[in-house]
Design a protein around this motif. Structure first.
Motif, PDB file in Angstrom:
ATOM      1  N   HIS A  97       1.803   1.173   3.144  1.00  0.00           N
ATOM      2  CA  HIS A  97       1.329   0.959   4.509  1.00  0.00           C
ATOM      3  C   HIS A  97       1.039   2.320   5.126  1.00  0.00           C
ATOM      4  N   HIS A  99       0.924   4.458   8.604  1.00  0.00           N
ATOM      5  CA  HIS A  99       1.272   4.567  10.023  1.00  0.00           C
ATOM      6  C   HIS A  99       0.408   5.648  10.673  1.00  0.00           C
ATOM      7  N   ASN A 129      -8.843   0.672   9.189  1.00  0.00           N
ATOM      8  CA  ASN A 129      -8.770  -0.650   8.559  1.00  0.00           C
ATOM      9  C   ASN A 129     -10.157  -1.131   8.129  1.00  0.00           C
ATOM     10  N   ARG A 139      -4.575  -2.591   1.405  1.00  0.00           N
ATOM     11  CA  ARG A 139      -3.532  -1.968   2.236  1.00  0.00           C
ATOM     12  C   ARG A 139      -4.074  -1.762   3.650  1.00  0.00           C
ATOM     13  N   ARG A 140      -3.141  -1.669   4.619  1.00  0.00           N
ATOM     14  CA  ARG A 140      -3.588  -1.580   6.010  1.00  0.00           C
ATOM     15  C   ARG A 140      -2.861  -0.473   6.765  1.00  0.00           C
ATOM     16  N   SER A 142      -1.528   0.779  10.783  1.00  0.00           N
ATOM     17  CA  SER A 142      -1.161   0.242  12.100  1.00  0.00           C
ATOM     18  C   SER A 142      -0.413   1.301  12.899  1.00  0.00           C
ATOM     19  N   ASP A 144       2.044  -0.021  14.974  1.00  0.00           N
ATOM     20  CA  ASP A 144       3.270  -0.709  15.413  1.00  0.00           C
ATOM     21  C   ASP A 144       3.921  -1.575  14.349  1.00  0.00           C
ATOM     22  N   HIS A 145       3.423  -1.499  13.110  1.00  0.00           N
ATOM     23  CA  HIS A 145       4.032  -2.290  12.041  1.00  0.00           C
ATOM     24  C   HIS A 145       5.440  -1.757  11.777  1.00  0.00           C
ATOM     25  N   ALA A 147       8.139  -1.275   9.147  1.00  0.00           N
ATOM     26  CA  ALA A 147       8.237  -1.305   7.685  1.00  0.00           C
ATOM     27  C   ALA A 147       9.688  -1.477   7.250  1.00  0.00           C
ATOM     28  N   THR A 151       9.873   0.858   1.768  1.00  0.00           N
ATOM     29  CA  THR A 151       8.409   0.847   1.827  1.00  0.00           C
ATOM     30  C   THR A 151       7.908   2.294   1.711  1.00  0.00           C
ATOM     31  N   TRP A 178       9.538   2.754  11.728  1.00  0.00           N
ATOM     32  CA  TRP A 178       8.721   2.692  12.948  1.00  0.00           C
ATOM     33  C   TRP A 178       7.718   3.847  12.926  1.00  0.00           C
TER      34      TRP A 178
END
Ligand code: SAM
Length: 353
Positions: A97, A99, A129, A139-140, A142, A144-145, A147, A151, A178
């Motif tokens: 992921h 961030h 994205n 995969r993306r 973000s 605010d994801h 994890a 991860t 975060w």
């Protein structure tokens, strides 16, 4: 053979003002690193050893908001080519992921600024994205994801709009999951004070299991942002403060106001409470003396503490280990400290039996 993504650089992010003490603690001869690049809220260091991006060896300190292995620094005037270059270069790295976050532009609370809510970071996430979709990469990115443990996170840190850093880390702690180490809950309409955000982050970080119906006392409760959150969680709340409570809190059926200073309340009055929150603007020793008197009293059943400890200057952060030891000696087994993103010059001490 040199591993292509290994790097001798690490970064730490922190609140504006905490850089100096972190540099002292992490740089030689006290720490293992040499100072590399420094800006308000973002410091990079070099070590003697190039480590892989998923190495778990990263700096630790309560004033560190986030940390990671620095892979590169990029400068440019146009976002798209910078994004393409990053996605191309790290397409073979097994990150899961991405961030995206921006270095703080001010102290939390300054003219409404709150960490972790950057319009520029959100704007870049959309572009990234789209680019990932175009590359058929599932995969993306973000802002605010959240994890989960282990991860593999790739990070784009916006230092300045035209200067970014690419970093990587495995998620080892709640706050590593975060983006930028910031838990940024939605700001509710009619938020009574910033203490709402501070306590929301404290509960999430400490995993304090406050449930509907639990009895919670807050010392230093006026005007009532933290009580607002506790009442939203369904707790039965008592606020101890000589100052007025916001009337939305004062009139709430699950709220009781003890209009006095904490030391004026008899210690046996604290017997019904399961959790204690303290956010009084007093010196650390005053806070710790007050809480010690309450929780060591024979009728006390307080299972969890969330204390805001003021730092009259940054050097006082050196006393954090002593504070933790003291709280531990009262019979709390899990005791931890962190300067939350929503803290100002203060830190959060959380303890559970
Ligand atoms: C930062 S404000 C608290 C903000 C509050 N937690 C909220 O959620 O809005 C600090 C408060 O501590 C209170 N205070 C200072 N010393 C205190 C004491 N000894 N006992 C109780 N309250 C105290 C002050 O009156 C002030 O309202």
């Amino acid at each position: 053979m040199t591993q292509p993504y290994n790097s001798p650089f690490v970064y730490v992010s922190c609140q504006h003002g905490a850089e100096k003490i972190l540099k002292e603690l992490l740089s030689e001869p006290v720490g293992p690193y040499r100072l590399a690049y420094s800006q308000k809220g973002l410091v990079t260091f070099k070590s003697n050893l190039a480590t892989p991006p998923w190495s778990r060896s990263l700096p630790e300190h309560p004033l560190i908001r986030s940390r990671g292995h620095v892979l590169e620094r990029l400068e440019g005037e146009v976002a798209e080519p910078m994004i393409d270059s990053i996605l191309e270069k790290y397409s073979e790295l097994d990150w899961q992921h991405l961030h995206v976050w921006q270095r703080d532009i001010a102290q939390p609370g300054w003219h409404g600024f709150e960490p972790g809510r950057s319009a520029l970071a959100s704007f870049l996430v959309e572009k990234i994205n789209k680019a990932l979709e175009g590359r058929q990469d599932t995969r993306r990115a973000s802002t605010d994801h959240i994890a989960s443990a282990d991860t593999k996170i790739l990070e784009i840190i916006i230092d300045e709009p035209n200067r970014w850093w690419v970093a990587a880390k495995p998620v080892q702690t709640t706050e590593d999951g975060w983006a930028g180490g910031v838990y940024a809950p939605a700001i509710p309409e009619g938020m009574i004070s910033r203490a709402y955000l501070k306590l929301a982050e404290a509960i999430r970080w400490s995993e304090m299991p406050i449930k509907p119906g639990d009895r919670v006392v807050e010392i230093g409760s006026s005007p009532g942002g933290a009580c607002q959150l506790l009442l939203d969680l369904g707790a039965k709340v008592t606020g101890v403060d000589p100052a007025d409570m916001d009337e939305r809190i004062a009139d709430h059926p699950s709220f009781t106001h003890w209009r006095s200073r904490s030391l004026q309340v008899k210690r046996k009055e604290f017997a019904p409470f399961k959790y204690l929150v303290c956010d009084a603007n007093v010196a650390p020793n005053y806070t710790l003396d007050t809480i010690e008197a309450i929780v060591t009293y024979p009728t006390s059943r307080i299972e969890g503490l969330i204390l805001t400890i003021k730092l009259s200057d940054w050097e006082h952060a050196l006393l954090i280990p002593e504070h933790l030891e003291r709280v531990h000696s009262w019979g709390y087994s899990r005791v931890d400290a962190r300067q939350l993103a929503h803290n100002r010059r203060e830190y959060c001490l959380a303890a559970m039996k």
